[in-house]
Design a protein around this motif. Sequence first.
Motif, PDB file in Angstrom:
ATOM      1  N   LYS A  32     -39.801  46.531 -21.033  1.00 42.26           N
ATOM      2  CA  LYS A  32     -41.221  46.720 -21.626  1.00 42.26           C
ATOM      3  C   LYS A  32     -41.086  45.067 -22.579  1.00 42.26           C
ATOM      4  O   LYS A  32     -42.175  44.886 -23.207  1.00 42.26           O
ATOM      5  CB  LYS A  32     -41.628  47.601 -22.224  1.00 42.26           C
ATOM      6  CG  LYS A  32     -41.736  48.940 -21.434  1.00 42.26           C
ATOM      7  CD  LYS A  32     -42.355  50.007 -21.908  1.00 42.26           C
ATOM      8  CE  LYS A  32     -42.622  51.275 -21.417  1.00 42.26           C
ATOM      9  NZ  LYS A  32     -43.103  52.433 -22.202  1.00 42.26           N
ATOM     10  N   LEU A  33     -40.153  44.419 -22.525  1.00 42.20           N
ATOM     11  CA  LEU A  33     -40.022  43.280 -23.520  1.00 42.20           C
ATOM     12  C   LEU A  33     -41.236  42.397 -23.365  1.00 42.20           C
ATOM     13  O   LEU A  33     -41.778  41.740 -24.207  1.00 42.20           O
ATOM     14  CB  LEU A  33     -38.650  42.521 -23.608  1.00 42.20           C
ATOM     15  CG  LEU A  33     -37.724  43.242 -24.078  1.00 42.20           C
ATOM     16  CD1 LEU A  33     -36.203  42.673 -24.122  1.00 42.20           C
ATOM     17  CD2 LEU A  33     -37.867  44.006 -25.633  1.00 42.20           C
ATOM     18  N   PHE A  34     -41.527  42.084 -22.181  1.00 43.52           N
ATOM     19  CA  PHE A  34     -42.179  41.052 -21.369  1.00 43.52           C
ATOM     20  C   PHE A  34     -43.699  41.800 -20.933  1.00 43.52           C
ATOM     21  O   PHE A  34     -44.289  41.031 -20.084  1.00 43.52           O
ATOM     22  CB  PHE A  34     -41.616  40.156 -20.486  1.00 43.52           C
ATOM     23  CG  PHE A  34     -40.597  39.287 -21.013  1.00 43.52           C
ATOM     24  CD1 PHE A  34     -41.101  38.367 -21.840  1.00 43.52           C
ATOM     25  CD2 PHE A  34     -39.237  39.814 -20.956  1.00 43.52           C
ATOM     26  CE1 PHE A  34     -40.132  37.287 -22.199  1.00 43.52           C
ATOM     27  CE2 PHE A  34     -38.253  39.041 -21.449  1.00 43.52           C
ATOM     28  CZ  PHE A  34     -38.569  37.808 -22.205  1.00 43.52           C
ATOM     29  N   ARG A  35     -43.861  42.973 -21.167  1.00 40.28           N
ATOM     30  CA  ARG A  35     -45.280  43.405 -20.850  1.00 40.28           C
ATOM     31  C   ARG A  35     -46.247  43.254 -21.784  1.00 40.28           C
ATOM     32  O   ARG A  35     -45.950  42.516 -22.928  1.00 40.28           O
ATOM     33  CB  ARG A  35     -44.902  44.966 -20.899  1.00 40.28           C
ATOM     34  CG  ARG A  35     -43.931  45.636 -19.855  1.00 40.28           C
ATOM     35  CD  ARG A  35     -44.875  45.944 -18.418  1.00 40.28           C
ATOM     36  NE  ARG A  35     -43.698  46.222 -17.345  1.00 40.28           N
ATOM     37  CZ  ARG A  35     -43.037  47.319 -17.158  1.00 40.28           C
ATOM     38  NH1 ARG A  35     -43.671  48.680 -18.005  1.00 40.28           N
ATOM     39  NH2 ARG A  35     -42.044  47.829 -16.327  1.00 40.28           N
ATOM     40  N   PHE A  36     -47.478  43.572 -21.408  1.00 38.43           N
ATOM     41  CA  PHE A  36     -48.603  42.926 -22.205  1.00 38.43           C
ATOM     42  C   PHE A  36     -48.430  43.639 -23.728  1.00 38.43           C
ATOM     43  O   PHE A  36     -47.926  44.798 -24.031  1.00 38.43           O
ATOM     44  CB  PHE A  36     -49.781  43.719 -21.716  1.00 38.43           C
ATOM     45  CG  PHE A  36     -51.211  43.312 -22.476  1.00 38.43           C
ATOM     46  CD1 PHE A  36     -51.912  42.135 -22.085  1.00 38.43           C
ATOM     47  CD2 PHE A  36     -51.654  44.258 -23.408  1.00 38.43           C
ATOM     48  CE1 PHE A  36     -53.123  41.923 -22.720  1.00 38.43           C
ATOM     49  CE2 PHE A  36     -52.869  43.938 -24.214  1.00 38.43           C
ATOM     50  CZ  PHE A  36     -53.530  42.896 -23.860  1.00 38.43           C
ATOM     51  N   SER A  37     -48.730  42.599 -24.517  1.00 32.86           N
ATOM     52  CA  SER A  37     -48.476  42.965 -25.969  1.00 32.86           C
ATOM     53  C   SER A  37     -49.963  43.092 -26.876  1.00 32.86           C
ATOM     54  O   SER A  37     -50.739  42.391 -26.784  1.00 32.86           O
ATOM     55  CB  SER A  37     -47.729  41.766 -26.853  1.00 32.86           C
ATOM     56  OG  SER A  37     -47.784  42.086 -28.215  1.00 32.86           O
ATOM     57  N   ARG A  38     -50.149  44.288 -27.195  1.00 33.77           N
ATOM     58  CA  ARG A  38     -51.399  44.512 -27.962  1.00 33.77           C
ATOM     59  C   ARG A  38     -51.834  44.016 -29.046  1.00 33.77           C
ATOM     60  O   ARG A  38     -52.812  43.703 -29.577  1.00 33.77           O
ATOM     61  CB  ARG A  38     -51.734  45.979 -28.004  1.00 33.77           C
ATOM     62  CG  ARG A  38     -50.625  46.555 -29.098  1.00 33.77           C
ATOM     63  CD  ARG A  38     -50.686  48.245 -29.246  1.00 33.77           C
ATOM     64  NE  ARG A  38     -49.768  48.952 -29.806  1.00 33.77           N
ATOM     65  CZ  ARG A  38     -49.670  49.199 -31.003  1.00 33.77           C
ATOM     66  NH1 ARG A  38     -50.706  48.865 -31.928  1.00 33.77           N
ATOM     67  NH2 ARG A  38     -48.922  49.878 -31.807  1.00 33.77           N
ATOM     68  N   PHE A  39     -50.568  43.365 -29.865  1.00 33.04           N
ATOM     69  CA  PHE A  39     -50.734  42.736 -30.962  1.00 33.04           C
ATOM     70  C   PHE A  39     -51.414  41.153 -30.904  1.00 33.04           C
ATOM     71  O   PHE A  39     -51.986  40.758 -31.831  1.00 33.04           O
ATOM     72  CB  PHE A  39     -49.411  42.508 -31.766  1.00 33.04           C
ATOM     73  CG  PHE A  39     -48.967  43.987 -32.232  1.00 33.04           C
ATOM     74  CD1 PHE A  39     -49.150  44.386 -33.215  1.00 33.04           C
ATOM     75  CD2 PHE A  39     -47.826  44.313 -31.866  1.00 33.04           C
ATOM     76  CE1 PHE A  39     -48.957  45.648 -33.850  1.00 33.04           C
ATOM     77  CE2 PHE A  39     -47.251  45.650 -32.032  1.00 33.04           C
ATOM     78  CZ  PHE A  39     -47.945  46.231 -33.023  1.00 33.04           C
ATOM     79  N   VAL A  40     -50.913  40.514 -29.793  1.00 37.86           N
ATOM     80  CA  VAL A  40     -51.502  39.224 -29.527  1.00 37.86           C
ATOM     81  C   VAL A  40     -52.388  39.076 -28.486  1.00 37.86           C
ATOM     82  O   VAL A  40     -53.059  38.214 -28.127  1.00 37.86           O
ATOM     83  CB  VAL A  40     -50.288  38.095 -29.330  1.00 37.86           C
ATOM     84  CG1 VAL A  40     -49.394  38.009 -30.394  1.00 37.86           C
ATOM     85  CG2 VAL A  40     -49.273  38.866 -28.100  1.00 37.86           C
TER      86      VAL A  40
END
Length: 871
Positions: free
Chosen positions: A104-112
């Motif tokens: 999940k490292l390159f999955r969608f990030s809710r923070f950015v």
Amino acid sequence: MYYLGEALLQQILQDEGEHELTELEETHREHLRETTQNLVEHRPPASPQEKQSFRISERFVELTVVSTNQFRLPSEDELIETGVKHEDCLQEKQRNLEQITLNKLFRFSRFVGCEPHAVMVTGVPGVGKTTLMQKFVYDWVIRKIYQRFSYVFFFKFRDLNQLEEVTFEKMILQKYSYLENDLDIILKDPQKLLFIFDGLDESKHKVDFKLSHVRNTKQPSNIGEIVASLVKQSLIKGCYILLTSRPTKLESVDIRVFQRIIEIMGFFSDERQRYFKVFFDNEEFSEKAFNAVKKNDILYTFCYIPSFCWILCTVLSLCTKDQPSSSKLCGESLPKTLTQLFVTFVANILSNHSPNQESVMAVLKCLGRMATYGMENQILVFDQLNLRSLEIITDNYLFSSFLIESHEPSVVAFLHLTVQEFFAALIHYISFDLKKLKQSLEEALLGGRCEIFLRFLSGLSDSNTRSMLKSQGTLSTDASKVVISWLKQNIKDALENKKCIKSKKRLLNLFYCLHETRNKLLVVESIGSTQCLDLSKVRLSPLDLAILAFILESCEETDQLDLESCNVQKEGLNKLVPALHTVKNLSLRYNLLKDSSCEDLASAIGTNKKLKKLDLSNNYLGGSQFFNLAEALSSPQCLIEELLLSKNDLTSDSCFHLVSAIKNNQHLRKIDLSTNKLEGLGLDDWKTALSNQACRLEELLLNRCELTSNCCINLAVLIEKTPTLKKLDLGNNHLAGPHFPKMMAALSNPECWIEELILRFNCLTHDSCIHLASAIKHNKSLRRLDLSGNRLEGDHFVDLITAVFGSECSIEELLLQNIGLTTSSCTKLTELASGEVIEPCLSKLDLSHNNLSNEDSNRLVKALLIKELIT
């Protein structure tokens, strides 16, 4: 959101799907498989020369990784700070921290709000950053994760340091030469490329993420500029970047360029236990070894670091090598401190290799010079230039027991940062130099990042610890004397500056140093037997409290221990309790103690024959386990005189247990139950308990307890039947009402000996003044009356004032703040003071916050012959 969900689903299917590979892609994966499929562990002492190799799929123990945007300030040692944070994470990770897995490292990030292209993996030295990256690459090779990437390129900065100016293409081909004919084609599809750079903190080239000079793959540049340009997407737009670094390095770079930052927290308890099982072949022995280590707070806490686990397990195997693998581990034979662990580690390596003494001392001196140079210059990886300047040749096979060579044998590093710090400390005992030692001590304390180095220096001052290395030569006793003298002076300085948070933290770090010495006499000499220890507002971990317990147990008596706002919780309290028998006054205000801690608190009360004051205010002790604490108060062993329980979510049920317990308590003089929900207080029980001849209660504080007029009936009986009661605080309740006169009548009773009554903010009006005036006239003991915050202004306020200035009144201090005083009442006060009345006892009158005019105030000052008039 629908579009995002569709895109995410397609991405997951692409990452997990099977794709036909080209011949070149197969070649690349096979190359990476060969370099990542095995975990190479440094060989333990007395083992064959070859390093041990294990399949990564069999040996790898899952690390806890969390998504975070927070980094530590440079005032804390990385390893210690993470150890504290590690325990906090157990509670916080479900709420504030997002636990994340490799896929999940390159999955969608809710923070950015986007898919990250640049990800930073951070973690303290030895926590497993490189191993995690190796596992990441291997999982990609075997098609377990991220099949969207056609090519993954794995680099280590310690290898890239050998390159000076180089093009981006040559940097790749230097490691992956078989791609030479096809590299141009590969780079044209950047969205299918992932570049991993491990060990940013080890880079000798400056990496400035604010700049991105390189825009051409054939442009010669240094490695720092190439990496920065990749991250900024100016070199090949659309590629993915994964970097690792120590947290301290990120304090000096612009981390905003990363769309996701994750931190490796290392091993939690289950993972530590699994590591022990993996390390030892015998399951029974591994369990006993793990349980033995778990009893040692310091060693167990550092086990969150995989590298430290390896050192510890190696030492355990050495300590028991002559015993059957399933034999019972002897706790007495195991290291007790961090220093003893590393001394045992080094001593066993040296004894197993059995070289001559001169050769050993030469190697130890070289390692000490390397370690010191590295600490002074913040160097973790030593290249040939470093080694030549230090005149060190590492061809002696002893070096290989403490150093790790890179794939390129031109650079070396210590097994772990703590090993480097240990040798930096040890060299001062091997080659004693007074000036250098004093300089190292002062720089380490001021730097704030060398706490472990200081602990090693302190631990080696213990003759028993040093004796483990006696076969290798004599270690300096002069160094020991200097360190001990330095410890005493710095502890004295920290104790004298009690109010400074920085000094308190320094004192705590010095306590760790004292613990390493295992010298209880030194503790007493440094602290004194009747010292006040104030660590308030310093966040304390369970390990900190275990260290504090050692300090307290070493002292015969401690007058006061202040742990207000220290984040003390059940686990930490459990470690502290056995040592509280030396404390006379204990404050645990503003912590996170819940009713589950009541049993531990009860134990502390039951075993402490010195405790006089216990402040537990502002916790959460109200609950089903509160009875444990209450029962402890009834014990003949309990000598507590002052018990403060304000703001603890106590209820009338809690008070039932408390009243029952104190019924026959002859020592308790003060109870504070303020700011608890005690409506329906059960005052029948209170009046019965407090009227008991054995009870000697003098102060009862019930401020903000949601008491109403109905409570006045039982309060009246309580006042009449408790001859020892001198102070009653009923402020901030709602006692105004039909039953208030009954309580005032009780004050007029000759059996009432109350000297201080607080009725501030009780919704009293001028009608209440009639009953107050009557009580004042007939009560011969009342010395202080606080009526502030009530709306007393009105027709009957004059009755109150007349009573106060009457000859029968014994009140010396009257507080009438914010009562709505008017000019009319002020005039009446002036007339009474000027009239033919006997001079009252009143020595202090507080009329502040009544919006009196300057004229009214001036007249009062002239008319009232009172020592202290506040207007």
